[in-house]
Write a protein that holds these residues in place. Structure first.
Motif, PDB file in Angstrom:
ATOM      1  N   PHE A  31       0.834  -1.201   0.000  1.00  0.00           N
ATOM      2  CA  PHE A  31       0.000   0.000   0.000  1.00  0.00           C
ATOM      3  C   PHE A  31       0.868   1.249   0.000  1.00  0.00           C
ATOM      4  N   PRO A  32       0.397   2.308  -0.654  1.00  0.00           N
ATOM      5  CA  PRO A  32       1.242   3.502  -0.751  1.00  0.00           C
ATOM      6  C   PRO A  32       1.352   4.266   0.572  1.00  0.00           C
ATOM      7  N   ALA A  33       0.431   3.981   1.509  1.00  0.00           N
ATOM      8  CA  ALA A  33       0.381   4.767   2.746  1.00  0.00           C
ATOM      9  C   ALA A  33       1.726   4.793   3.461  1.00  0.00           C
ATOM     10  N   MET A  34       2.367   3.633   3.542  1.00  0.00           N
ATOM     11  CA  MET A  34       3.599   3.505   4.300  1.00  0.00           C
ATOM     12  C   MET A  34       4.700   4.431   3.783  1.00  0.00           C
ATOM     13  N   TYR A  35       4.843   4.475   2.445  1.00  0.00           N
ATOM     14  CA  TYR A  35       5.922   5.278   1.872  1.00  0.00           C
ATOM     15  C   TYR A  35       5.701   6.758   2.179  1.00  0.00           C
ATOM     16  N   TYR A  36       4.454   7.183   2.026  1.00  0.00           N
ATOM     17  CA  TYR A  36       4.179   8.593   2.270  1.00  0.00           C
ATOM     18  C   TYR A  36       4.305   8.922   3.758  1.00  0.00           C
ATOM     19  N   ALA A  37       3.946   7.972   4.617  1.00  0.00           N
ATOM     20  CA  ALA A  37       4.099   8.207   6.059  1.00  0.00           C
ATOM     21  C   ALA A  37       5.565   8.483   6.390  1.00  0.00           C
ATOM     22  N   ASP A  38       6.464   7.734   5.776  1.00  0.00           N
ATOM     23  CA  ASP A  38       7.895   7.974   6.001  1.00  0.00           C
ATOM     24  C   ASP A  38       8.304   9.351   5.496  1.00  0.00           C
ATOM     25  N   ILE A  39       7.754   9.733   4.330  1.00  0.00           N
ATOM     26  CA  ILE A  39       8.080  11.054   3.780  1.00  0.00           C
ATOM     27  C   ILE A  39       7.571  12.146   4.720  1.00  0.00           C
ATOM     28  N   VAL A  40       6.347  11.960   5.232  1.00  0.00           N
ATOM     29  CA  VAL A  40       5.766  12.960   6.121  1.00  0.00           C
ATOM     30  C   VAL A  40       6.600  13.087   7.397  1.00  0.00           C
ATOM     31  N   LYS A  95      11.472   6.408  -1.425  1.00  0.00           N
ATOM     32  CA  LYS A  95      10.037   6.364  -1.107  1.00  0.00           C
ATOM     33  C   LYS A  95       9.240   7.154  -2.146  1.00  0.00           C
ATOM     34  N   ALA A  96       9.792   8.320  -2.548  1.00  0.00           N
ATOM     35  CA  ALA A  96       9.093   9.134  -3.538  1.00  0.00           C
ATOM     36  C   ALA A  96       8.996   8.384  -4.853  1.00  0.00           C
ATOM     37  N   LEU A  97      10.073   7.667  -5.184  1.00  0.00           N
ATOM     38  CA  LEU A  97      10.079   6.890  -6.423  1.00  0.00           C
ATOM     39  C   LEU A  97       9.014   5.789  -6.358  1.00  0.00           C
ATOM     40  N   ALA A  98       8.926   5.138  -5.207  1.00  0.00           N
ATOM     41  CA  ALA A  98       7.928   4.082  -5.044  1.00  0.00           C
ATOM     42  C   ALA A  98       6.529   4.642  -5.260  1.00  0.00           C
TER      43      ALA A  98
END
Lengths: 384, 389
Positions: free
Chosen positions: A334-343, A359-362
């Motif tokens: 799910f994309p949520a995890m990657y964006y959570a790390d970015i946030v 993460k941005a690439l993912a």
């Protein structure tokens, strides 16, 4: 790709949204409301755990020990019980979460210089609460033991109590909380909430978009028109992406100004990553909408792909690092995890592209796959 | 007298027959939407299963060490950071490298042991170990800090006893509290005994609100409500079959989830009465549908209904204690929890299934749920009837 046709489709969608006053209002009220409720309410600081006591000793020493609990803000004293038999009932009814049993001759044994076992019964229903409670119990006991030992050393070796204190606790702990000095849940939670809300609301805004036209039959106007499928999808989604980006801005302002979360990262990188994420989540709604025939199914499928992963697999409440391999695998889907790390990286850690590019690439890949799949799934000449 | 009885029987029969026909219509309509059936099955089975793979415990958190002492004492402390909570992630030559590891998330804890650590302990001088914890994720940060402090505290205590010449067998003759804590209901604190049930109760809530709301709004949006209005059915006869049909779907899903996932996969201890649990579930699903009906009267189309449902659902789930324990709610919201029907349902769900409690203990939760549920349902029905007015 004809820009004029895209604009025409967008304008038509925009008029539809604006004329549906309730929908337009909700499109902005829902994200802000979720942010406010969770931002103020979602904390993990377990305090005021109700507890009861069975004191078989009833001595000055046992009261002194129990006051460590009674005076602590982590515990709420709910009274003394006659016997252990009452504990089961109170724990089962959730009237207490913890019970302390002081054995007979507690004070006497300590005064004689002997060890005493104190039993603590903890409600294990909610594992996180249980770990917190256990942590508090161990901390209170070890502080108390430190004092007991200091007194013992001072008596036996004839040194002052202060010197004995150092001998009893030779190793101090200097705890430093990085990125979130007061370990305030509000900070990290307010920032992760930006992810949470953007994971849930954009898909719901878009999920019913295309299927509604299919169910109502107005899609035939598109089928019969010169608009190509790519133009239709882009034009259709543009207003929702716009609304979601505006919401993103509102959420970011709420997180930084209302909840006081620090923003230490690179604003440009964060904004770009957020645009990718929003096109990702609107894409989820679009894909669902193309996939189903009825709006009800679209609604329930959107629940499946948004609410659940954003609560369980984003790191909002449940840390991904401590999942078992199966859970970690699911989280990566799910994309949520990657964006959570970015946030978190952008808000609290102050890191940018150099650390978070992966993460941005993912996310970008995710968005590309979603949009391509939508493009391939949408036909102007439906089979049935 | 007999005539009246016949008439009454005829009227009740007709009412039941109409009810049955309408309920069948709802179930058939739902059953023919294969993707909707898929979504419902997914939520009840796979979603609940997936919830069992996550947890809020500290597992294998990476500890990186900067050991400036390199002594037997420092090594002994380092090796106390063991699985399941911690995992040693190697040593750094330089203390500053720790910050980078925390930045990138490669380490959760950085342990810094000062020079002359062993010497200070042996000569009775106070010494301090620095622990840096990544607190960006509050759960992990809190637990890692708490466990690290416990480990170091215990280490210091052991060192003090060793210096006093107290051997392990002579511990009985030192005045101290031996902490014997026991965890009830879930002694090994398995997350798989908490998360899946909490997820199931959340799924039931989502269904209980969204399915009736959708079933009612759909008729309005597609215009089939006009057909229903020209039938001899009263508003209640249109509404009740929808609610009962959805409640049946929910009960079926719950039964499958409990049997296949909770019992089958996670070996969840079913301590209490399953009959009581299903009765409570039926009451909950039925009354909570009132919220869905209420939403359906406000919305003109499903898009509005979906957004309204989210606006109601998420705060309601949040205030129930399904995601965070009630003891972690800030003051004010802690009291507001009594307004969430799910709060009572969670209390009873865990009370019955995990704690093995019966009505003698849970009667107050049942009373709360019944009163709140009836109010909600009444409100929904009142609005629904009015829109036909």
């Amino acid at each position: 790709m004809n820009l004029r046709r895209i604009l025409a489709v967008s304008y038509k969608e925009w008029r539809e949204i604006v004329r549906d006053r309730l929908f337009l209002t909700l499109a902005f009220v829902v994200p802000a409301a979720l942010m406010l409720v969770f931002g103020f309410g979602l904390t993990l600081d377990v305090e005021h755990l109700p507890f009861a006591v069975v004191d078989h000793d009833k001595s000055a020493a046992s009261r002194d020990y129990l006051h460590r609990y009674i005076d602590s803000r982590y515990f709420d004293y709910r009274g003394d019980l006659e016997s252990e038999r009452d504990i089961a009932r109170l724990l089962a009814a959730s009237r207490i979460r913890l019970a302390i049993v002081i054995p007979p001759r507690f004070g006497e044994r300590l005064a004689q210089g002997r060890a005493v076992a104190v039993q603590t019964l903890i409600d294990g229903t909610f594992p996180f609460r249980t770990s917190s409670s256990k942590g508090y119990v161990v901390a209170i006991n070890s502080a108390y033991n430190g004092e007991l030992l200091a007194r013992y050393i001072s008596d036996r070796m004839g040194v002052t109590l202060d010197a004995a204190m150092t001998m009893a606790q030779p190793v101090k702990v200097e705890m430093r909380y990085m990125f979130n000095q007061e370990i305030r849940s509000t900070w990290s939670i307010a920032s992760v909430l930006v992810m949470f809300v953007l994971m849930i609301t954009p898909p719901f805004l878009t999920a019913l978009g295309v299927v509604r036209e299919k169910e109502n039959g107005s899609i035939y106007n598109i089928y019969a028109s010169t608009v190509t499928r790519g133009e239709f999808l882009i034009g259709k989604l543009a207003p929702y992406v716009g609304i979601s980006l505006l919401n993103f801005l509102i959420l970011w302002l709420l997180a930084t100004h209302l909840f006081g979360a620090p923003f230490k990262g690179d604003p440009l990188f964060f904004a770009l990553a957020s645009i990718i994420f929003v096109s990702c989540t609107t894409g989820i709604g679009l894909l669902v909408s193309l996939f189903v025939r009825t709006q009800v199914a679209a609604m329930m499928l959107t629940v499946v792909v948004t609410i659940v992963p954003s609560v369980l697999y984003s790191g909002l409440l449940v840390p991904i690092a401590s999942m078992d391999p199966m859970g970690q695998f699911e989280a990566h889907l799910f994309p949520a995890m990657y964006y959570a790390d970015i946030v978190l990286g952008s808000f609290l850690k102050g890191v940018g592209l150099d650390v978070l590019w992966g993460k941005a690439l993912a996310l970008a890949l995710y968005a590309a796959v979603l949009w391509t799949a939508s493009f391939l799934l949408f036909h102007k000449r439906p089979k049935a | 007298m007999k005539f009246l009885d016949d008439d009454l029987r005829g009227r009740v029969g007709l009412w039941l027959w109409r009810f049955w026909a309408m309920m069948l219509k709802e179930l058939i309509q739902l059953g023919r939407d294969s993707l909707l059936v898929f979504a419902i099955t997914y939520l009840f089975l796979f979603d609940v299963y997936m919830a069992g793979n996550v947890g809020m415990n500290l597992k294998n958190a990476v500890v990186t060490v900067h050991d400036a002492d390199h002594s037997a004492a420092s090594r002994e402390l380092i090796y106390r950071f063991q699985p399941p909570y911690f995992k040693l992630g190697g040593e750094m030559a330089d203390g500053r490298a720790g910050q980078r590891l925390l930045d990138t998330g490669e380490a959760l804890v950085v342990l810094d042991i000062p020079p002359r650590f062993e010497h200070d302990i042996q000569s009775g001088k106070p010494t301090a170990v620095q622990v840096q914890v990544d607190a960006a994720n509050t759960v992990l940060g809190f637990l890692a800090a708490s466990y690290s402090a416990q480990i170091i505290g215990q280490y210091g205590f052991d060192q003090a006893l060793a210096r006093l010449g107290v051997s392990a067998s002579a511990l009985e003759n030192v005045p101290m509290i031996r902490d014997e804590h026991r965890v009830w209901y879930n002694p090994n604190q398995k997350d798989a005994w908490f998360m899946p049930l909490s997820e199931l109760l959340v799924v039931i809530t989502i269904m209980a609100i969204m399915l009736p709301a959708a079933a009612a709004v759909r008729e309005k949006e597609r215009g089939t409500i006009e057909q229903l209005l020209v039938t001899p059915l009263s508003p209640i006869q249109i509404l009740l079959p929808k609610v009962v049909a959805m409640t049946l779907v929910i009960l079926l899903g719950t039964a499958a989830s409990i049997l296949l996932v909770l019992h089958g996969v996670f070996d969840f201890p079913m301590k209490g009465s399953l009959a009581l649990f299903f009765t409570v579930t039926a009451l909950y699903a039925f009354t909570t549908s009132g919220l869905g009906i209420f939403i359906s009267t406000l919305a003109r189309n499903l898009a509005q209904a979906a957004l309204l449902a989210i606006l109601v659902l998420l705060p309601m789930i949040f205030l129930s204690g399904a995601w965070t324990p009630p003891e972690a709610m800030p003051a004010g919201l802690r009291e507001a929890m009594v307004l969430s029907p799910l709060y009572y349902f969670i209390e009873m769900g865990y009370g019955i299934l995990l704690k093995g409690a019966g009505l003698d203990i849970l009667w107050d939760s049942l009373l709360g749920l019944a009163l709140l549920g009836m109010t909600i349902f009444g409100l929904g029905v009142w609005r629904f009837r009015r829109q036909f007015g």
